[in-house]
Design a protein around this motif. Structure first.
Motif, PDB file in Angstrom:
ATOM      1  N   PRO A  71      -3.670   2.946   7.682  1.00 37.58           N
ATOM      2  CA  PRO A  71      -2.233   2.648   7.669  1.00 37.58           C
ATOM      3  C   PRO A  71      -1.644   2.258   9.023  1.00 37.58           C
ATOM      4  O   PRO A  71      -1.979   2.835  10.061  1.00 37.58           O
ATOM      5  N   MET A  72      -0.781   1.270   8.983  1.00 37.79           N
ATOM      6  CA  MET A  72       0.024   0.873  10.129  1.00 37.79           C
ATOM      7  C   MET A  72       1.244   0.154   9.558  1.00 37.79           C
ATOM      8  O   MET A  72       1.296  -0.134   8.365  1.00 37.79           O
ATOM      9  N   GLN A  73       2.209  -0.130  10.401  1.00 41.90           N
ATOM     10  CA  GLN A  73       3.383  -0.870   9.954  1.00 41.90           C
ATOM     11  C   GLN A  73       2.961  -2.270   9.498  1.00 41.90           C
ATOM     12  O   GLN A  73       2.210  -2.952  10.177  1.00 41.90           O
TER      13      GLN A  73
ATOM     14  N   GLN B 284     -11.731 -11.488  -9.641  1.00 37.56           N
ATOM     15  CA  GLN B 284     -12.575 -12.096  -8.623  1.00 37.56           C
ATOM     16  C   GLN B 284     -11.936 -13.376  -8.081  1.00 37.56           C
ATOM     17  O   GLN B 284     -11.960 -13.640  -6.878  1.00 37.56           O
ATOM     18  N   GLU B 285     -11.344 -14.159  -8.977  1.00 33.45           N
ATOM     19  CA  GLU B 285     -10.706 -15.404  -8.577  1.00 33.45           C
ATOM     20  C   GLU B 285      -9.515 -15.142  -7.651  1.00 33.45           C
ATOM     21  O   GLU B 285      -9.292 -15.864  -6.679  1.00 33.45           O
ATOM     22  N   ILE B 286      -8.762 -14.083  -7.932  1.00 35.05           N
ATOM     23  CA  ILE B 286      -7.582 -13.755  -7.124  1.00 35.05           C
ATOM     24  C   ILE B 286      -7.990 -13.230  -5.748  1.00 35.05           C
ATOM     25  O   ILE B 286      -7.466 -13.665  -4.720  1.00 35.05           O
ATOM     26  N   PHE B 287      -8.936 -12.306  -5.710  1.00 34.52           N
ATOM     27  CA  PHE B 287      -9.344 -11.743  -4.426  1.00 34.52           C
ATOM     28  C   PHE B 287     -10.050 -12.772  -3.554  1.00 34.52           C
ATOM     29  O   PHE B 287     -10.001 -12.690  -2.321  1.00 34.52           O
ATOM     30  N   LYS B 288     -10.687 -13.747  -4.159  1.00 33.84           N
ATOM     31  CA  LYS B 288     -11.314 -14.820  -3.394  1.00 33.84           C
ATOM     32  C   LYS B 288     -10.260 -15.608  -2.616  1.00 33.84           C
ATOM     33  O   LYS B 288     -10.496 -16.073  -1.499  1.00 33.84           O
TER      34      LYS B 288
ATOM     35  N   ASN C 175      -0.692  -6.107   0.165  1.00 33.53           N
ATOM     36  CA  ASN C 175      -1.220  -4.769   0.428  1.00 33.53           C
ATOM     37  C   ASN C 175      -2.736  -4.725   0.241  1.00 33.53           C
ATOM     38  O   ASN C 175      -3.284  -3.766  -0.298  1.00 33.53           O
ATOM     39  N   CYS C 176      -3.395  -5.792   0.695  1.00 32.29           N
ATOM     40  CA  CYS C 176      -4.839  -5.913   0.540  1.00 32.29           C
ATOM     41  C   CYS C 176      -5.427  -6.461   1.842  1.00 32.29           C
ATOM     42  O   CYS C 176      -5.181  -7.624   2.169  1.00 32.29           O
ATOM     43  N   PRO C 177      -6.144  -5.641   2.625  1.00 30.76           N
ATOM     44  CA  PRO C 177      -6.542  -4.263   2.352  1.00 30.76           C
ATOM     45  C   PRO C 177      -5.347  -3.307   2.372  1.00 30.76           C
ATOM     46  O   PRO C 177      -4.308  -3.624   2.933  1.00 30.76           O
ATOM     47  N   ILE C 178      -5.533  -2.162   1.779  1.00 33.13           N
ATOM     48  CA  ILE C 178      -4.432  -1.223   1.569  1.00 33.13           C
ATOM     49  C   ILE C 178      -3.877  -0.700   2.895  1.00 33.13           C
ATOM     50  O   ILE C 178      -4.601  -0.202   3.743  1.00 33.13           O
TER      51      ILE C 178
END
Length: 278
Positions: free
Chosen positions: A135-137, A250-254, A147-150
């Motif tokens: 976590p960070m600002q 998979q298509e979205i994260f790519k 929010n990816c990576p969280i």
């Protein structure tokens, strides 16, 4: 400001006493705790009711049948009467100043719609193991933030009146309902990082996010991100076309892989630093 602690319960009563004790120990006095049981066994419900019976700040409700986490967390918001809301899982716990630190941000920053802080992973006995390092600002008002990576994670608190202006949590979600909430609130104002550890996250075999459902979370999360892209009116990202119909996570994260590059992270960090001075 009144704070509503939202607790979605399903067969985790064995761990609830430590959660209860952490809430009773809060330094901020003006709070209520709303518990919604999602079809737990009768003996589970009895344990919870027995623990809270002497404290009128705790209010207990039940779903008529098992509805799932999306429905339950959405319903909890409807039942809450506070100005600021925050979820606490019944098998987790808060540090005593967690609510006070969040309220302080909302009182000082009228543009803040959501706060989040650090958490620490614990064993099944709630003994600390390791902090969640990420976590960070985050950069505010970036339509390409997903929010990816969280980054946004427990302990998340948000304004109820602003939530009511969103499309609200998708009640059909079985997992990633938290990500759905975070992205919808992010679109409505500033999110603020509290650089303190406020949440004790228990790891155990019965945890909702730690059982066999974890394998499905990737698919739900991808669809939540795709929905945010559509809601924000995005058609391309990093020069690549965003599909108008959801086909696979998979298509979205790519499409988001470029956000892991060193150059992108450096630019993002510089923007966040500049944001802190505005």
């Amino acid at each position: 400001m009144k704070f509503s602690i939202l607790i979605a319960h399903f067969n985790n009563a064995i761990y609830f006493k430590e959660c209860f004790d952490s809430l009773v120990a809060q330094t901020y006095p003006n709070w209520e705790a709303i518990i919604l049981d999602d079809g737990s066994r009768q003996e589970e419900s009895s344990i919870i009711k027995d623990i809270i019976k002497e404290d009128s700040r705790f209010k207990y409700f039940t779903n008529s049948r098992n509805e799932g986490v999306g429905f339950t967390k959405s319903k909890l918001i409807e039942l809450a009467t506070g100005d600021i809301l925050g979820y606490v899982d019944p098998d987790d716990a808060l540090f005593s100043s967690a609510i006070e630190k969040s309220i302080d941000v909302f009182e000082k920053n009228k543009k803040a719609v959501l706060t989040y802080s650090r958490l620490i992973f614990c064993d099944k006995d709630l003994k600390p193991l390791a902090p969640f390092q990420s976590p960070m600002q985050v950069e505010n008002h970036n339509p390409y933030f997903f929010n990816c990576p969280i980054q946004i994670n427990h302990f998340v608190c948000f304004r109820k009146d602003i939530y009511e202006t969103t499309e609200k949590i998708n009640p059909d979600l079985k997992i990633s309902e938290d990500q759905d909430l975070y992205l919808k609130m992010y679109e409505k104002g500033d999110v603020a990082f509290i650089n303190d550890t406020n949440y004790l996250y228990r790891t155990h075999a019965g945890g909702i996010s730690q059982n066999e459902n974890k394998e499905k979370s990737y698919d739900y999360w991808g669809k939540v991100i795709w929905s945010a892209m559509q809601r924000r009116g995005l058609t391309t990202i990093n020069g690549k076309k965003i599909p108008t119909t959801f086909t696979s996570s998979q298509e979205i994260f790519k499409l988001l892989k470029y956000q892991n590059s060193i150059s992108y992270r450096i630019r993002k960090r510089l923007k966040i630093i500049l944001q802190s001075f505005s």
